[in-house]
Scaffold this active site. Structure first.
Site, PDB file in Angstrom:
ATOM      1  N   ASP A 146       1.272 -24.727  21.357  1.00 57.19           N
ATOM      2  CA  ASP A 146       0.408 -25.829  20.964  1.00 57.19           C
ATOM      3  C   ASP A 146       0.933 -27.093  21.650  1.00 57.19           C
ATOM      4  O   ASP A 146       2.006 -27.097  22.278  1.00 57.19           O
ATOM      5  CB  ASP A 146       0.350 -25.981  19.438  1.00 57.19           C
ATOM      6  CG  ASP A 146      -0.905 -26.762  19.011  1.00 57.19           C
ATOM      7  OD1 ASP A 146      -1.591 -27.340  19.884  1.00 57.19           O
ATOM      8  OD2 ASP A 146      -1.202 -26.799  17.806  1.00 57.19           O
TER       9      ASP A 146
HETATM   10  C1  BGC Z   1      -3.983 -28.792  18.168  1.00 62.96           C
HETATM   11  C2  BGC Z   1      -4.589 -27.562  18.778  1.00 62.96           C
HETATM   12  C3  BGC Z   1      -5.392 -27.900  20.002  1.00 62.96           C
HETATM   13  C4  BGC Z   1      -4.495 -28.644  20.973  1.00 62.96           C
HETATM   14  C5  BGC Z   1      -5.157 -28.975  22.288  1.00 62.96           C
HETATM   15  C6  BGC Z   1      -3.267 -29.655  19.203  1.00 62.96           C
HETATM   16  O1  BGC Z   1      -2.908 -30.871  18.677  1.00 62.96           O
HETATM   17  O2  BGC Z   1      -3.078 -28.417  17.152  1.00 62.96           O
HETATM   18  O3  BGC Z   1      -5.374 -26.906  17.822  1.00 62.96           O
HETATM   19  O4  BGC Z   1      -5.923 -26.739  20.566  1.00 62.96           O
HETATM   20  O5  BGC Z   1      -4.046 -29.836  20.360  1.00 62.96           O
HETATM   21  O6  BGC Z   1      -6.068 -29.983  22.197  1.00 62.96           O
END
Ligand code: BGC
Length: 761
Positions: A287
């Protein structure tokens, strides 16, 4: 007949063998291609494939990368994400395949969470449809629209089981149940990936957030998780596994710790469970800045965190610049092996191959498609229909709903006339100017038939600073007028009308990422507005917007009708009108428990019994598991949702009262539409294992069927009880069923069920 059957079996066997052989050939070709490419790659280029820097328009954490074009040219980038616009994507891909040494195409990812420009209801709402065809269709349309815009990889489905509505990301998930969550995970992967990932209109799925993110302590985002392995395997893992079994091409790690180690660096999770136990053969991406965040978790510096992650089985680094910045050094210092780097690189190249990017890096960049395939009338029609199936009717005293299109209607509340707040969190490609607010749709719906008076009534909440935090990313809606001015206008509209519809609740950004709440009641200004509206003596219907279960005890006591509409996507306004005016009966059923009080949380239907359960219907008993100040019951249980009609469940029948582990029993019930409205009902099967080697939940969802019944019509619904439905992970984490007695329950929600007993021999 026998000969024919034999022939058919033989033919089937031949075709299965042919498919397997073709697949094997494809795999061989892919492996040869990737092998030969990797032979030509330098160490830096290999590490480059593991790098997913920030580049897009949407930033959720600490952005750390710069000079993206230069890095692409040097082969230091494997993919990019949240870049919007097919021209921009074409240009960036052009740098990769035109100006880098080995011309390896980039992956383009995006958070296509519930639709692209045609926005579907938030995932939590979608789950309330219990309609897997609808879920699959929403993912299919999202894939068509996103791929027409250059995207080939979506960070979805998000299938984190959540029992704590204080956590704002409940909005993005599948609710509290692992069985339903697994069905949704599978349907979404099928919808995104289709049967051919190489097709120009299919997306690679990324199941997230692996694992347990929905169990963050106290519902506070990014917080610690501490859980037994038995709970992981029985209640939290199943939807991730279902997505993997459905062939999801990638997995995203979660921010939280699992057994004390951040998921991104957790070898047990990423290798022992995901790859060895479940056979996952795609790639794992972190993530956003998850490797970098391991420093704050106390796992060492960026180099240590990066080595730990790679060694755990994580392949791609989102935004931390940890792999790109430290792996070379770690290799020199023997903290990681060349074999581990090669493995990760190979997995990413294989994903690109499977998407067909090596054949045509511009496969997803056909600008002609946008006009024909994005936000089309057909796509919007599907989204509108799906949205009507997600609304949950919580209360409808005296059949107040549906409303006739006549008389004088006051439409009051801060959510009435704000297009920005219709689609819900993570709607990154929504075009606010292209669809209606509720006010606009309702005006059209009653034109020439009823008079409509609109007033905003109040702001979202009194505190302007708090409201600003809850309405970011273009969702701002603060009204500069005084509270008194707004209230007077609302009371004037109410006075002129026969009935009041109040559109109230959360703004889009009051749920979703970094939107945890401790008070789940109606925000102060809106509660005061509702109090004043009630005093007018006119009937007040609540249209409640939310991205989570909230506490609606006061609303339940004070208002005759409540329709929970979540955030219904770009077509929400029309869909709400369809339901309010009775074109469609509401049929959504809750997939998360609504508590009576925030202090009851976590409150979920599939709980264990404790040694001192409170006898059913009782309020407080000394030395029982209960509270002094409130009973244990939810306000609205899992599976609950009313309709404009009524359904009668008759005669739960089991085809036998015992079975062996290889046998099966049919459980049937007859459902009759006893009211005056054609409608859909979700028939639910629950099972309780009365005694086991570990304590088992008081009930668990094990089947469901959504049926349509005309008024007066009856249908017999049957479920096959097989050993699989009786199995669970025991304390050795083996998937077993144990002989003994089981309760089989069927009903319209988790509380109202008919029960019969059976025995597994
Ligand atoms: C979130 C994810 C997301 C990623 C990319 C993160 O802050 O937890 O769910 O896919 O950002 O945007």
């Amino acid at each position: 007949m026998i000969i024919r059957k034999g022939l058919l079996t033989a033919l089937l066997a031949v075709s299965v063998t042919t498919i397997q052989a073709a697949r094997q050939n494809d795999d061989d070709r892919m492996n040869r291609f990737v092998d030969s490419l990797m032979k030509r790659m330098t160490l830096q280029e290999k590490i480059g494939q593991l790098n997913l820097p920030v580049s897009g328009d949407i930033v959720t954490g600490e952005a750390r990368s710069s000079d993206i074009a230069g890095k692409i040219r040097k082969g230091e980038v494997g993919g990019l994400f949240n870049v919007k616009g097919v021209e921009k994507i074409r240009e960036l891909q052009g740098i990769a395949v035109g100006q880098s040494r080995l011309k390896i195409p980039l992956l383009f990812g995006m958070d296509v969470i519930h639709g692209y420009e045609t926005v579907f209801p938030i995932p939590l709402a979608l789950s309330c449809s219990w309609n897997m065809d609808a879920v699959r269709a929403s993912a299919r349309i999202a894939a068509m629209e996103a791929t027409a815009n250059g995207i080939c990889w979506t960070f979805s489905p998000m299938v984190d089981i959540c029992r704590d509505p204080r956590w704002g990301r409940m909005a993005e998930g599948v609710g509290e149940d692992p069985y339903l969550g697994s069905a949704i995970a599978e349907a979404m992967v099928q919808g995104y990936q289709g049967s051919d990932l190489k097709a120009a209109n299919t997306l690679m799925a990324c199941v997230k957030h692996f694992a347990l993110y929905g169990a963050s302590e106290a519902g506070r985002d990014y917080n610690t998780v501490d859980m037994s392995r038995v709970s992981m395997f029985n209640y939290y893992f199943p939807p991730y596994k279902a997505a993997v079994d459905a062939g999801a091409g990638s997995v995203m790690t979660s921010f939280n710790v699992v057994d004390g180690i951040p998921a991104t660096g957790n070898k047990w999770l990423m290798t022992d469970v995901l790859r060895n136990r479940w056979g996952f053969d795609g790639f794992v991406v972190t993530d956003y800045t998850a490797i970098f965040e391991m420093i704050a978790h106390g796992m060492g510096d960026l180099q240590q965190a990066s080595a730990l992650s790679l060694n755990a089985g994580t392949d791609m680094d989102m935004v931390s610049d940890g792999f790109s910045g430290t792996l070379e050094k770690s290799l020199r210092e023997r903290k990681v092996t060349m074999e581990a780097i090669d493995k990760a690189c190979r997995r990413i190249l294989k994903a690109k191959y499977k998407l067909g990017l090596f054949d045509d890096p511009y496969r997803y960049c056909d600008p002609e498609r946008i006009a024909k395939e994005v936000f089309t009338a057909e796509n919007r029609e599907v989204a509108r229909k799906v949205a009507t199936q997600t609304f949950v009717l919580l209360k409808n005293e005296g059949g107040l709903l549906p409303l006739p299109r006549k008389g004088k209607i006051a439409l009051i509340g801060p959510l009435v006339h704000t297009r920005e707040n219709m689609p819900g969190t993570w709607s990154v490609a929504a075009s606010f100017q292209k669809y209606n607010s509720l006010y606009e749709s309702m005006k059209e719906a009653v034109a020439g038939k009823a008079e409509l008076y609109y007033a905003k009534g109040c702001n979202l909440m009194y505190d302007a600073r708090r409201e600003a935090d809850a309405t970011m990313f273009g969702r701002e809606m603060r009204d500069p007028r005084t509270d008194k001015e707004m209230l007077d206008e609302a009371l004037e509209a109410a006075r002129k009308s026969d009935i009041i519809i109040a559109a109230v609740g959360e703004s889009s950004e009051m749920s979703g990422e970094s939107s945890s709440r401790t008070n789940l009641e109606m925000p102060d200004a809106q509660r005061d507005l509702l109090t004043e509206l009630k005093k007018t003596g006119k009937p007040v219907i609540l249209l409640h917007f939310s991205g989570r279960s909230t506490v609606m005890t006061w609303e339940q006591e004070n208002f005759p009708a409540i329709l929970n509409v979540w955030f219904g996507g770009s077509e929400a306004a029309d869909a709400i009108c369809d339901v309010i005016f009775g074109k469609v009966s509401p049929s959504g059923k809750l997939t998360t428990t609504f508590p009576k009080h925030v202090g009851q949380i976590p409150l979920y239907y599939n709980h264990l019994n404790t040694g001192r359960p409170l006898p059913e219907g009782e309020w407080f008993t000394k030395f029982r598991s209960n509270y002094l100040d409130i009973d244990n019951e939810p306000l609205y249980p899992f599976g609950y949702g009313l309709s404009y009609t009524t359904f009668r469940y008759n005669g739960l029948h089991l085809s036998s009262d015992s079975m062996s582990t290889t046998g099966s029993i049919k459980a049937s019930v007859t459902v009759t539409n006893t009211g005056d409205f054609d409608a859909d009902e979700v028939v639910q099967l629950y099972i309780r294992d009365l005694a086991g080697s570990i304590s088992r939940p008081v009930k668990e969802l094990k089947g469901f069927e959504r049926i349509s019944l005309k008024k007066g019509e009856s249908r017999t619904v049957s479920f096959d009880i097989t050993a699989d439905k009786l199995k669970f992970y025991n304390s050795e984490l083996q998937w077993v069923c144990e002989p003994g007695e089981f309760e089989i329950m069927i009903g319209g929600d988790s509380r109202n069920v008919q029960t019969a007993k059976m025995r597994l021999q």
